[in-house]
Enzyme design. Structure first.
Site, PDB file in Angstrom:
ATOM      1  N   SER A 143       0.847  -1.195   0.000  1.00  0.00           N
ATOM      2  CA  SER A 143       0.000   0.000   0.000  1.00  0.00           C
ATOM      3  C   SER A 143       0.878   1.238   0.000  1.00  0.00           C
ATOM      4  CB  SER A 143      -0.896   0.027   1.233  1.00  0.00           C
ATOM      5  OG  SER A 143      -1.520   1.302   1.396  1.00  0.00           O
ATOM      6  N   TYR A 157      -2.175  -0.205   9.964  1.00  0.00           N
ATOM      7  CA  TYR A 157      -2.188  -0.611   8.562  1.00  0.00           C
ATOM      8  C   TYR A 157      -0.890  -0.180   7.873  1.00  0.00           C
ATOM      9  CZ  TYR A 157      -3.997  -1.388   3.837  1.00  0.00           C
ATOM     10  OH  TYR A 157      -4.189  -1.831   2.549  1.00  0.00           O
TER      11      TYR A 157
END
Length: 245
Positions: A143, A157
């Site tokens: 990501s 995250y």
């Protein structure tokens, strides 16, 4: 791109029932690969993806495997190898997302994200490697939060995706003597069911003023799966419309 380089090869897509994973599975099938894909809970969607793959004239199988379970990952790899004989391409896409302030993040949520987003990535690669020949390709889906974590509540995250980027660097060194490459794709916001509620908001953060499409990530994965990417390993490639600039 020379799609013939993936024809008749076998791809294993961990987390391939929807979104980015499904798009990658379908693109690799379009390029001629047989595809095994795993799912944790979306069994009906996984079967739909498998049917769409077979409609392109190649073989497919959908395998239930929670990426937090080493045993289930190993079993999925074993079933894929029993069917296809080897694994040429591994794409590790499975991941979970929970957004919360550090004070509100529960131990259970922390453990789940680490188990799937970090431990599960490593275990999936570890399970597949004994069945991969020279010239194999490993692709992880990280990501852009690994390099730009500007959203409140995204610390865990971001941490997991940063860990994947560093993991890929280390594994690239380990796998190079075998002629196997490993690279990491770092998408920004992509239009999937996971992002449906935030698309309008995040568009304003992106210089291109739009979110990405799963097929755009799949096209990059297809390049990394091909022979043409053979001199690239250990890289993290960000695809986010300029969001992390």
């Amino acid at each position: 791109m020379n799609t013939a380089s993936t024809r008749n090869k076998t791809a294993l897509v961990i987390g391939g029932s929807r979104g980015i994973g499904a798009a990658i599975a379908l693109r690799l099938a379009r390029d001629g690969a047989n595809v095994a894909l795993t799912y944790a809970s979306a069994g009906a969607k996984a079967l739909d993806v498998a049917a769409a793959i077979e409609a392109q004239g190649v073989q497919a199988m959908a395998l239930k495997a929670d990426s937090a379970s080493a045993a289930e990952l190993q079993d999925a790899v074993g079933q894929a190898v029993a069917r296809f004989g080897r694994i040429d391409i591994v794409v590790v896409n499975a991941g979970v997302l929970h957004i919360a302030d550090v004070a509100a993040f529960s131990l259970e949520q922390l453990d789940r994200m680490l188990d799937v987003n970090v431990r599960g990535v490593y275990l999936a690669i570890q399970a597949a490697l004994p069945h991969m020949p020279a010239g194999g390709r490993v692709i992880t889906i990280g990501s852009n939060t690994a390099v730009r974590s500007g959203h409140p509540g995204s610390s865990v995250y971001s941490m997991t995706k940063g860990a994947v980027a560093v993991m890929v660097k280390g594994l690239a060194v380990d796998l190079a003597p075998r002629g196997i490459t490993i690279n990491n794709i770092q998408p920004g916001p992509i239009e999937t069911d996971m992002t449906a509620d935030m698309i309008e908001m995040v568009k304003e953060w992106i210089p291109l003023k739009r979110v990405g499409q799963p097929d755009e990530v799949a096209a990059l994965a297809a390049y990394l799966a091909s022979t043409e990417s053979g001199y690239m390993t250990g890289a993290s490639l960000t695809i986010d419309g300029g969001m992390s600039l």
